[in-house]
Motif scaffolding. Structure first.
Motif, PDB file in Angstrom:
ATOM      1  N   LEU A 126      78.401  71.101  62.383  1.00 40.40           N
ATOM      2  CA  LEU A 126      77.600  69.880  62.489  1.00 40.40           C
ATOM      3  C   LEU A 126      78.418  68.739  63.077  1.00 40.40           C
ATOM      4  O   LEU A 126      77.906  67.941  63.876  1.00 40.40           O
ATOM      5  N   ALA A 127      79.681  68.657  62.701  1.00 39.97           N
ATOM      6  CA  ALA A 127      80.548  67.585  63.201  1.00 39.97           C
ATOM      7  C   ALA A 127      80.729  67.679  64.713  1.00 39.97           C
ATOM      8  O   ALA A 127      80.772  66.656  65.406  1.00 39.97           O
ATOM      9  N   LYS A 128      80.840  68.893  65.248  1.00 40.84           N
ATOM     10  CA  LYS A 128      80.937  69.072  66.710  1.00 40.84           C
ATOM     11  C   LYS A 128      79.677  68.552  67.390  1.00 40.84           C
ATOM     12  O   LYS A 128      79.752  67.859  68.402  1.00 40.84           O
TER      13      LYS A 128
ATOM     14  N   ALA B 246      89.169  68.173  65.697  1.00 46.11           N
ATOM     15  CA  ALA B 246      88.318  68.749  64.648  1.00 46.11           C
ATOM     16  C   ALA B 246      88.380  67.950  63.351  1.00 46.11           C
ATOM     17  O   ALA B 246      87.349  67.670  62.742  1.00 46.11           O
ATOM     18  N   GLY B 247      89.571  67.574  62.928  1.00 48.14           N
ATOM     19  CA  GLY B 247      89.713  66.815  61.683  1.00 48.14           C
ATOM     20  C   GLY B 247      89.041  65.460  61.761  1.00 48.14           C
ATOM     21  O   GLY B 247      88.350  65.037  60.828  1.00 48.14           O
TER      22      GLY B 247
ATOM     23  N   PHE C   7      81.870  62.890  60.325  1.00 45.69           N
ATOM     24  CA  PHE C   7      80.580  63.413  59.894  1.00 45.69           C
ATOM     25  C   PHE C   7      80.458  63.314  58.377  1.00 45.69           C
ATOM     26  O   PHE C   7      79.430  62.866  57.847  1.00 45.69           O
ATOM     27  N   PHE C   8      81.499  63.720  57.671  1.00 43.44           N
ATOM     28  CA  PHE C   8      81.479  63.677  56.205  1.00 43.44           C
ATOM     29  C   PHE C   8      81.262  62.246  55.713  1.00 43.44           C
ATOM     30  O   PHE C   8      80.413  62.001  54.850  1.00 43.44           O
ATOM     31  N   ASP C   9      82.017  61.291  56.254  1.00 41.00           N
ATOM     32  CA  ASP C   9      81.890  59.899  55.816  1.00 41.00           C
ATOM     33  C   ASP C   9      80.482  59.354  56.053  1.00 41.00           C
ATOM     34  O   ASP C   9      79.981  58.556  55.263  1.00 41.00           O
ATOM     35  N   LYS C  10      79.856  59.769  57.128  1.00 40.95           N
ATOM     36  CA  LYS C  10      78.520  59.252  57.471  1.00 40.95           C
ATOM     37  C   LYS C  10      77.419  59.888  56.630  1.00 40.95           C
ATOM     38  O   LYS C  10      76.494  59.203  56.215  1.00 40.95           O
ATOM     39  N   TYR C  11      77.508  61.193  56.367  1.00 42.25           N
ATOM     40  CA  TYR C  11      76.374  61.894  55.777  1.00 42.25           C
ATOM     41  C   TYR C  11      76.569  62.421  54.362  1.00 42.25           C
ATOM     42  O   TYR C  11      75.610  62.918  53.764  1.00 42.25           O
ATOM     43  N   PHE C  12      77.752  62.329  53.810  1.00 44.78           N
ATOM     44  CA  PHE C  12      77.983  62.776  52.440  1.00 44.78           C
ATOM     45  C   PHE C  12      78.183  61.567  51.541  1.00 44.78           C
ATOM     46  O   PHE C  12      78.835  60.603  51.939  1.00 44.78           O
ATOM     47  N   PRO C  13      77.648  61.635  50.317  1.00 41.84           N
ATOM     48  CA  PRO C  13      77.915  60.536  49.385  1.00 41.84           C
ATOM     49  C   PRO C  13      79.382  60.588  48.965  1.00 41.84           C
ATOM     50  O   PRO C  13      79.901  61.665  48.680  1.00 41.84           O
TER      51      PRO C  13
ATOM     52  N   ILE D  52      72.550  67.750  56.281  1.00 39.56           N
ATOM     53  CA  ILE D  52      71.785  68.370  57.370  1.00 39.56           C
ATOM     54  C   ILE D  52      70.485  67.598  57.578  1.00 39.56           C
ATOM     55  O   ILE D  52      70.134  67.236  58.707  1.00 39.56           O
ATOM     56  N   ARG D  53      69.763  67.342  56.494  1.00 39.84           N
ATOM     57  CA  ARG D  53      68.487  66.608  56.604  1.00 39.84           C
ATOM     58  C   ARG D  53      68.694  65.205  57.171  1.00 39.84           C
ATOM     59  O   ARG D  53      67.947  64.762  58.045  1.00 39.84           O
ATOM     60  N   ASN D  54      69.717  64.500  56.690  1.00 36.51           N
ATOM     61  CA  ASN D  54      69.962  63.132  57.149  1.00 36.51           C
ATOM     62  C   ASN D  54      70.385  63.075  58.613  1.00 36.51           C
ATOM     63  O   ASN D  54      69.935  62.213  59.370  1.00 36.51           O
ATOM     64  N   TYR D  55      71.240  64.002  59.013  1.00 39.05           N
ATOM     65  CA  TYR D  55      71.656  64.072  60.411  1.00 39.05           C
ATOM     66  C   TYR D  55      70.454  64.397  61.301  1.00 39.05           C
ATOM     67  O   TYR D  55      70.250  63.780  62.347  1.00 39.05           O
ATOM     68  N   ARG D  56      69.651  65.331  60.868  1.00 42.13           N
ATOM     69  CA  ARG D  56      68.462  65.719  61.640  1.00 42.13           C
ATOM     70  C   ARG D  56      67.529  64.518  61.845  1.00 42.13           C
ATOM     71  O   ARG D  56      66.996  64.326  62.932  1.00 42.13           O
ATOM     72  N   GLU D  57      67.327  63.739  60.799  1.00 43.01           N
ATOM     73  CA  GLU D  57      66.480  62.543  60.911  1.00 43.01           C
ATOM     74  C   GLU D  57      67.037  61.558  61.929  1.00 43.01           C
ATOM     75  O   GLU D  57      66.302  61.040  62.767  1.00 43.01           O
ATOM     76  N   GLU D  58      68.329  61.269  61.848  1.00 44.11           N
ATOM     77  CA  GLU D  58      68.948  60.333  62.786  1.00 44.11           C
ATOM     78  C   GLU D  58      68.912  60.868  64.209  1.00 44.11           C
ATOM     79  O   GLU D  58      68.744  60.118  65.165  1.00 44.11           O
ATOM     80  N   LEU D  59      69.089  62.161  64.344  1.00 43.09           N
ATOM     81  CA  LEU D  59      69.100  62.801  65.653  1.00 43.09           C
ATOM     82  C   LEU D  59      67.782  62.571  66.394  1.00 43.09           C
ATOM     83  O   LEU D  59      67.762  62.345  67.600  1.00 43.09           O
TER      84      LEU D  59
END
Length: 190
Positions: A67-69, A80-81, A87-93, A160-167
């Motif tokens: 997902l990060a790629k 990669a890191g 990605f983690f900071d944006k979409y994970f609590p 996944i759901r949050n990224y999909r919405e923003e996408l």
């Protein structure tokens, strides 16, 4: 969805298209994660007494990488890191500012060292991990890092759901996604 590729990529793990000539890498990975957690990926029903927790965790961490790629629109060597943590900071609590780094180090420990320990040479920090099969805080900090696998999985699915919405609403994210989908989004099938 903004494109048929995105529809394919984000297909729910409970669905199967027997006539498909390609499958989404994310779809297949999510199905495998659910199966490793001991549930039937189509019905959600329990299916085994001895789940494969290590491969489930590795699958989730690989999924974050994937997902990060797509999120970054890049797979340039050495990034990669950075992409994983972004990605983690944006979409994970998160509970603390270093949660993304802790989960990145868990990824490195499992994927590169096949163990529960990661030494970060740059910072000199030694990360020691334990896994918890109970729901709770994603990361519990004691003398080591206790990671809740059910919470990690739940947060992964929410991301996944949050990224999909923003996408769907962001043309830059769409361009990034399209670039990476051509390389990593699907595999031939059937």
């Amino acid at each position: 969805m903004f494109s048929s590729e995105a529809d394919l990529f984000f297909r729910e793990p409970s669905t199967i298209d027997p006539k498909a000539t390609a499958q989404s890498t994310l779809h297949l990975l999510r199905r495998d994660i659910i199966q490793c957690l001991g549930r039937n990926p189509t019905t959600g029903q329990p299916m085994m007494d001895f789940p494969a927790l290590w491969p489930a965790t590795i699958g989730i961490l690989i999924g974050i990488d994937l997902l990060a790629k797509h999120f970054a629109g890049s797979d340039k060597k050495g990034t990669a890191g950075k992409h994983f943590r972004s990605f983690f900071d944006k979409y994970f609590p998160t509970q603390t500012s270093d949660d993304a780094e802790v989960i990145w180090q868990l990824r490195n420990a499992l994927i590169h060292s096949f163990g529960m320990r990661s030494y970060h040479a740059k910072s000199g920090k030694d990360y020691k991990f334990r896994m918890d099969v109970r729901s709770g805080a994603l990361i519990e900090r004691t003398h080591d890092y206790l990671i809740s696998l059910p919470t990690l999985h739940s947060c992964f699915e929410s991301a996944i759901r949050n990224y999909r919405e923003e996408l769907n609403a962001d043309s830059k994210l769409q361009a990034n996604f399209t670039k990476m989908f051509a390389l990593y989004g699907s595999v031939p099938w059937g």
